[in-house]
Design a protein around this motif. Structure first.
Motif, PDB file in Angstrom:
ATOM      1  N   ARG A   4       0.270 -13.862  57.835  1.00 55.67           N
ATOM      2  CA  ARG A   4       0.432 -14.833  58.919  1.00 55.67           C
ATOM      3  C   ARG A   4      -0.095 -14.301  60.260  1.00 55.67           C
ATOM      4  O   ARG A   4      -0.326 -15.076  61.187  1.00 55.67           O
ATOM      5  CB  ARG A   4       1.896 -15.231  59.049  1.00 55.67           C
TER       6      ARG A   4
ATOM      7  N   ARG B 269      -1.406 -16.498  63.458  1.00 55.67           N
ATOM      8  CA  ARG B 269      -0.572 -16.484  64.666  1.00 55.67           C
ATOM      9  C   ARG B 269      -1.394 -16.063  65.887  1.00 55.67           C
ATOM     10  O   ARG B 269      -1.189 -16.580  66.986  1.00 55.67           O
ATOM     11  CB  ARG B 269       0.603 -15.533  64.510  1.00 55.67           C
TER      12      ARG B 269
ATOM     13  N   LEU C  32       4.246 -14.307  66.982  1.00 50.22           N
ATOM     14  CA  LEU C  32       3.286 -13.271  66.603  1.00 50.22           C
ATOM     15  C   LEU C  32       3.972 -11.912  66.508  1.00 50.22           C
ATOM     16  O   LEU C  32       3.752 -11.159  65.557  1.00 50.22           O
ATOM     17  CB  LEU C  32       2.114 -13.220  67.591  1.00 50.22           C
TER      18      LEU C  32
END
Length: 158
Positions: free
Chosen positions: A111, A115, A137
């Motif tokens: 991810r 992000r 993040l």
């Protein structure tokens, strides 16, 4: 200090309070924050690229991430292209995140590229959402190691 820097600082301070070695981590964080050139208009972009570099370093060191290396490297490449303005790369990265290519511990690491791109989009399109995007993040970076975000900040400060 830009809002996103304040959000990262606040989140890392909160995380540090919950860990052993917090005094050392807080000292490192204070030094890194003091060394950041807060008036640099490219600071956010530098942070995003530092986060992608942290992911690449983790891919080389973590056996779980090594197994997902090809997919993670592809996502990092798409993120870099998206951050450079390639709209097709941004859409391709979104599609990859929607598909279930990564599972287990590699999911959070996977991810990070999205992000980083999402943070750039929030900075441009919805600035009032930059603080939550920054925290998201940081949270995903924590899957790479407890000091991954701090290392990214320290790399930027050099």
């Amino acid at each position: 200090m830009p809002d996103w820097v304040a959000a990262v600082d606040q989140r890392l301070r909160w995380l540090a309070r919950r860990r052993r070695g917090r005094a050392a981590m807080l000292r490192r964080l204070t030094r890194a924050m003091a060394a950041l050139p807060h008036d640099d208009p490219a600071l956010l972009e530098r942070f995003q690229h530092a986060c992608l570099q942290r992911l690449e370093a983790a891919m080389a060191a973590n056996p779980v991430l090594m197994a997902a290396r090809e997919e993670l490297a592809h996502r990092v490449a798409l993120a870099r292209a998206a951050l450079a303005g390639d709209e097709e790369a941004r859409r391709a990265l979104e599609r990859r995140e929607d598909e279930m290519f990564l599972g287990g511990d590699a999911f959070g690491a996977g991810r990070v590229p999205g992000r980083a791109v999402w943070l750039a989009m929030m900075a441009k399109a919805v600035p009032e959402e930059i603080m939550p995007a920054s925290v998201a993040l940081v949270n995903d970076l924590q899957t790479l190691g407890r000091d991954a975000t701090l290392r990214a900040l320290e790399a930027m400060a050099r």
